[in-house]
Enzyme design. Structure first.
Site, mmCIF file in Angstrom:
data_model
loop_
_atom_site.group_PDB
_atom_site.id
_atom_site.type_symbol
_atom_site.label_atom_id
_atom_site.label_comp_id
_atom_site.label_asym_id
_atom_site.label_seq_id
_atom_site.Cartn_x
_atom_site.Cartn_y
_atom_site.Cartn_z
ATOM 1 N N THR A 185 0.806 -1.088 -0.092
ATOM 2 C CA THR A 185 0.114 -0.069 -0.020
ATOM 3 C C THR A 185 0.905 1.219 -0.220
ATOM 4 O OG1 THR A 185 -1.213 1.380 1.597
ATOM 5 C CG2 THR A 185 -0.335 -0.487 2.697
ATOM 6 N N ARG A 186 0.736 2.281 -1.044
ATOM 7 C CA ARG A 186 1.632 3.267 -1.072
ATOM 8 C C ARG A 186 1.205 4.159 0.018
ATOM 9 N NH1 ARG A 186 2.699 0.919 -6.189
ATOM 10 N NH2 ARG A 186 0.780 1.448 -7.057
ATOM 11 N N VAL A 187 -0.060 4.140 0.587
ATOM 12 C CA VAL A 187 -0.377 5.227 1.809
ATOM 13 C C VAL A 187 0.335 4.822 3.004
ATOM 14 C CG1 VAL A 187 -2.507 5.855 2.940
ATOM 15 C CG2 VAL A 187 -2.535 5.528 0.394
#
Ligand code: ATP
Ligand code: MG
Length: 503
Positions: free
Chosen positions: A364-366
């Site tokens: 997840t890039r968050v």
């Protein structure tokens, strides 16, 4: 006093205005060719892109190819009755769907018509099916979680409100199940759900609807479905229609979770439509704009800044791969559009690790900014333990006799953590229970239990802790973190629990 001349002028003016009103242009054309759900129409010179067309018998269509000497349109419904020479009228309306609160709990087609036999709804609001996504100024960074109620997701690959997280995997790896679990977990949260089924069998969709209903989540969810037996244009429209319904809630400052199940079939429907419309085929026979097909849809997922009304749409698009091939055309497109992916692996699924999320390949890039404090604290060491276990497990399959004690311990721990991360369908786990179980497992609580017994002990531990430490549980839930005092209480409680278990 107004003079007589002025009066006459105003009357004439009014008449002209009304005359113009009556004269609202109706563009009329003639079908010159109709087959396979696509019609070529002569006339309709004033028609707009994606304008609704009216065919005889109340059948609707959508203008898509605007050419010099005619219009190419797709027919949204039963196309078998449409033949050469039929009259087609333009309606002046870009395609829209009804939106509103009373659509919750309903099963609809992509034009917003009820399919569940529960009657019409009173909502008169409509939203356009296609809309330009919110710009950067209106957006806010993602820092609030969408709790899936699944330990493996909430701990290892957390998803935040406004994020687009791809769910990718081969056939029958639990993709739908994982997303439906996420919707079920919202039944008591403020997040509303939209489930869009594209090109699935009607029986499967019916199962999903009853699963949502049985678990009390249907009242908070809209189901939009275009089944495998429906015409390709309806399947093409379905995700945009679902998104428009979600946008209504976002415009009211609410949070929405939307599942697109799945975009592989959506791309197939679009390919079929485009080939019939004689648009030039490109790679794998998809039209050149197939990237735009999905990018403009997923761009509409957003978290809106409170100054612009707040609200969010979190999107979970699903992609089906063939034999784990994530590098083919449509999967790579959607991977590059989304903020991360949950990768479901057939080997894990078949060996009983369900949800079959491969935590090494899922990203997840968050990141953990979308995780609550307590979970962030316990998940850190879980991630590193699991990563070490994954690399050691490959070696260990050749035998564990010659391994040193540290490695052996890591293998033992990893095997137990893997058990802890397994979870059945329809059994979302509350946040505080997730935090406590991961805390105990991380500190080696389950190391003395045999691996095959871990899940049974986990269930009993949840019951034990809920019954015996209610104030600790509600504290973790309310404060969203786990403090030292509670950690000590949990460790003590676990020792007591363990002694009752092993007696
Ligand atoms: P398809 O490719 O057909 O769309 P899918 O990847 O969406 O399949 P599902 O339909 O969600 O997979 O699940 C396949 C089967 O696995 C179902 O029978 C479901 O009940 C079972 N299953 C999924 N998740 C779990 C789980 N966590 N525990 C137990 N069984 C599960
Ligand atoms: Mg599925």
């Amino acid at each position: 006093m107004p003079s007589a001349g002025q009066d006459i002028a105003s009357v004439i003016k009014k008449q002209i205005e009304e005359f113009g009103g009556e004269l609202s242009m109706v563009d009329v054309g003639t079908v010159i060719e109709a087959a396979d759900g696509v019609a070529r129409i002569h006339g309709l010179s004033g028609v707009k892109y994606s304008e609704v067309l009216s065919f005889p018998g109340g059948v609707l269509g959508m203008a898509l190819n605007l050419e010099e000497n005619g219009v190419g349109a797709v027919i949204l419904g039963d196309y078998l009755g449409i033949k050469e020479g039929d009259e087609v009228k333009s309606t002046g309306k870009i395609i829209q769907v009804p939106v509103g609160n009373d659509m919750l709990g309903r099963v609809l087609d992509p034009l917003g018509r009820p399919l569940d036999g529960k009657g019409d709804f009173s909502s008169s609001d409509t939203f356009p099916v296609e809309k330009i996504a919110p710009g950067v100024v209106e957006r806010k960074s993602v820092d609030q979680p969408v709790q899936f109620g699944l330990k493996i997701v909430d701990a290892m690959v957390p998803v935040g409100r406004g994020q687009r997280e791809l769910v990718i995997g081969d056939r029958v790896t639990g993709k739908t199940s994982l997303c439906v679990d996420a919707l079920i977990n919202q039944k008591d949260s403020e997040i509303l759900g939209v489930y869009v089924a594209i090109g699935q069998k009607a029986s499967k969709v019916a199962q999903i609807v009853s699963r949502l209903e049985e678990n009390g989540a249907l009242d908070n969810t809209i189901v939009v479905t275009a089944n495998a037996s429906d015409p390709a244009p309806l399947q093409y429209l379905a995700p945009y229609a679902g998104c428009a319904m979600a946008e209504f809630f976002m415009s009211q400052g609410k949070d929405v979770l939307i599942v697109y199940d799945d975009l592989t079939k959506h791309a197939w429907a679009y390919r079929q439509m485009s080939l019939l419309l004689k648009r030039p085929p490109g790679r794998e026979a998809y039209p050149g704009d197939v990237f735009y097909l999905h990018s403009r849809l997923l761009e509409r997922a957003a978290r809106i800044d409170a100054n612009f009304g707040g609200g969010s749409i979190t999107a979970l698009p699903i992609i089906e791969t063939q034999a784990g091939d994530v590098s083919s055309y449509i999967p790579t497109n959607v991977i590059s559009i989304t903020d991360g992916q949950l990768y479901l692996e057939p080997d894990l699924f078949n060996s009983g690790v369900r949800p079959a999320v491969n935590s090494g390949l899922s990203v997840t890039r968050v990141g953990s900014s979308a995780q609550l404090k307590g979970m962030k604290k316990v998940a850190g060491s879980l991630k590193s333990e699991m990563a070490q276990y994954a690399s050691l497990a490959t070696f260990a399959q050749f035998g564990t006799e010659d391994l040193d004690s540290v490695t052996k311990r890591q293998l033992e721990r990893g095997a137990r953590l893997t058990e802890i991360l397994k979870q059945d369908e329809n059994s979302p786990l509350p946040y505080e229970n997730q935090v406590t179980i991961i805390f105990i497992a991380n500190s080696g609580g389950f190391d003395d239990f045999p691996v095959e017994e871990v899940r049974r002990y986990e269930t009993e531990w949840h019951e034990y802790v809920n019954a015996n430490l209610p104030e600790v549980m509600s504290d973790i839930s309310k404060s969203e973190e786990i403090n030292e005092e509670n950690e000590i209480k949990l460790n003590d409680a676990f020792s007591a629990f363990k002694s009752t278990m092993t007696k």
